[in-house]
Design an enzyme around this catalytic site. Structure first.
Site, PDB file in Angstrom:
ATOM      1  N   ASP A   1       0.830  -1.198   0.000  1.00 61.64           N
ATOM      2  CA  ASP A   1       0.000   0.000   0.000  1.00 61.64           C
ATOM      3  C   ASP A   1       0.872   1.258   0.000  1.00 61.64           C
ATOM      4  OD1 ASP A   1      -2.040   1.824   0.189  1.00 61.64           O
ATOM      5  OD2 ASP A   1      -2.528   1.396   2.270  1.00 61.64           O
TER       6      ASP A   1
ATOM      7  N   ASP B   1      -1.435   5.302  -6.140  1.00 62.91           N
ATOM      8  CA  ASP B   1      -1.757   4.472  -4.978  1.00 62.91           C
ATOM      9  C   ASP B   1      -1.920   3.009  -5.372  1.00 62.91           C
ATOM     10  OD1 ASP B   1      -2.579   3.609  -2.430  1.00 62.91           O
ATOM     11  OD2 ASP B   1      -4.683   3.965  -2.919  1.00 62.91           O
TER      12      ASP B   1
END
Length: 468
Positions: free
Chosen positions: A108, A335
């Site tokens: 992440d 992201d």
């Protein structure tokens, strides 16, 4: 479960395992790279209902966007909005402890804390994923590690999570004493699709050729909708790259078609100093993060998107959405934890309009749009050839990201429909709350080598087959 009950449970857990310090090998300056296998995180079998899967991933991407645009790290756990969808991310394996215990983490780049499911009493709510069961989630057991230590309230690393004023909350500590046994306050972190709560540990991170002692890691004892731990690769001091002093890292995400695969690609960590560019990469500089009261914006990887082209036409995107303001509203971030790219409504409408114009000879599949949560969708049944306009993102510095069609269209409706895999929300939703206007997700990054050059503050990429 009430937040107060959870905090009481954390206190009990903090007393339930013994912890002691141990010596570890300090990282040597000679090592230049670390390589970690990277795998798509999805169910083991294809979904029997592809449209339902698309809807779940679209919902997940919107939930993730809501969090990244207006993160609320202090929101009580009981108020977390949880959706029943598959995770849609990519996982890596890391080993912590002495002796090492290997745990699966979701990669992440939109958050910074590294945390794992922790202790034999770990609980996960709404974690019944396809072929994944809460009771089978791998857990780290601190009492089996001789290097586990609960982070103290006066440890400088405590401020990374609890804030600079944490010392004033160390009520059981004598201000004149450096030997305070009070632990750093529990953390509660929210993500787009779930949340977690736990205590902070100092632990040893173990790679095959190198160990990193005193690594700050979260020992989560309760989570919602999290099939694994989270490996935060964001820009915060608590992230894995920051703690390891990584100069850059790169990954190449395997093509993921809503099923599982035994194949994997690599996440590579680099140390050392170099201004040289990697051959074949196009680069765009990272943009300075906006400084606002919302510290979460400081964790994101901002880049400057100049324009979006559909075919040979430039989508008419209002400038204010391309550049973040002083309030943190607007701009583009990259992201790996978001599945489908998110665009704020005015941005999305400009891009979608061009697709609608250039694909006007295909009828709209409005029924699939309603069921999948994606739009526009086009009927391609009985079409011998399908012409899809090219989608190009052009960044500051001249870098162009030209996507293959499989990275922005998905088949649905028994392969008779194609849907644009970019999501948005109503103008009354995310558009009025600020945060990044464009969140570039992992579905659009498939089969691209992506390099985060932290030392030289730039993002590099090139299209390639990520299969080894």
């Amino acid at each position: 479960m009430a937040a107060s009950s959870l905090l009481s449970l954390i206190f009990v857990f903090s007393l339930s395992f013994s912890a002691s310090s141990s010596s570890s090998v300090a990282p040597s300056p000679e090592t230049t790279t670390l390589t970690i296998p990277l795998s798509p995180f999805s169910s083991k079998n294809p979904s029997s209902d592809p449209i339902k899967t698309l809807n779940s991933l679209a919902s997940a991407s919107l939930s993730r966007a809501r969090h990244l645009k207006r993160p609320k790290p202090d929101t009580p756990l009981a108020k977390t909005h949880v959706l029943p969808h598959s995770y849609g991310g990519y996982s890596i394996s890391l080993s912590f402890g002495t002796p090492p215990q290997t745990i699966t983490f979701v990669l992440d780049t939109g958050s910074s804390l590294v945390w794992f499911p922790c202790t034999s009493r770990y609980l996960c709510s709404n974690c019944n994923f396809p072929n994944e069961y809460p009771e089978k989630i791998p857990k780290f057991i601190p009492k089996l590690s001789s290097s586990s230590k609960i982070l103290g309230c006066k440890n400088p690393k405590c401020t990374w999570i609890a804030g600079s004023d944490v010392q004033s909350r160390c009520q059981d500590c004598n201000p004149a004493s450096q030997n305070c046994s009070q632990s750093c306050p529990p953390y509660i972190i929210q993500y787009g699709s779930g949340s977690t709560v736990g205590l902070l540990l100092s632990e040893t991170l173990d790679f095959s050729k190198k160990t990193f002692p005193d690594f700050l890691v979260g020992c989560s004892i309760f989570s919602t909708h999290q099939p694994a731990g989270i490996a935060g690769f964001g820009r915060g001091p608590e992230s894995l790259p920051s703690q390891l002093g990584v100069s850059k890292f790169s990954y190449c995400l395997l093509s993921r078609r809503f099923d599982d695969t035994t194949e994997s690609s690599d996440l590579v960590l680099y140390s050392g100093s170099s201004s040289a560019k990697t051959a074949g990469l196009s680069y765009t500089p990272f943009r300075k993060n906006p400084v606002t009261n919302n510290t979460a914006y400081r964790e994101f990887y901002y880049v400057t998107l100049r324009k979006v082209m559909v075919g040979d036409k430039t989508a008419k995107i209002p400038y204010k959405y391309l550049v973040p303001g002083t309030d943190g509203h607007g701009g583009t971030i990259v992201d790996s934890g978001t599945t489908f790219t998110f665009m704020e409504r005015p941005v999305f409408e400009a891009v979608a309009k061009e697709f609608e114009i250039q694909m006007a000879n295909y009828s709209r599949a409005v029924d699939i749009e309603a069921r999948s949560g994606l739009e526009p969708c086009f009927n391609i049944f009985n079409q011998k050839t399908v012409n899809l306009p090219e989608l190009t993102f052009q960044f500051k510095g001249g870098a162009k990201l030209i996507l293959p069609a499989v990275n922005y269209f998905a088949l649905a409706g028994n392969l008779s429909v194609v849907c644009l895999t970019i999501v948005t929300d109503n103008s009354s939703g995310l558009g009025s709350t600020g945060g990044p206007a464009i969140i570039f997700g992992n579905f659009q990054q498939q089969n691209f080598y992506v390099e985060y050059d932290l030392e030289n503050e730039r993002l590099g990429f090139r299209q390639q087959n990520c299969k080894k």
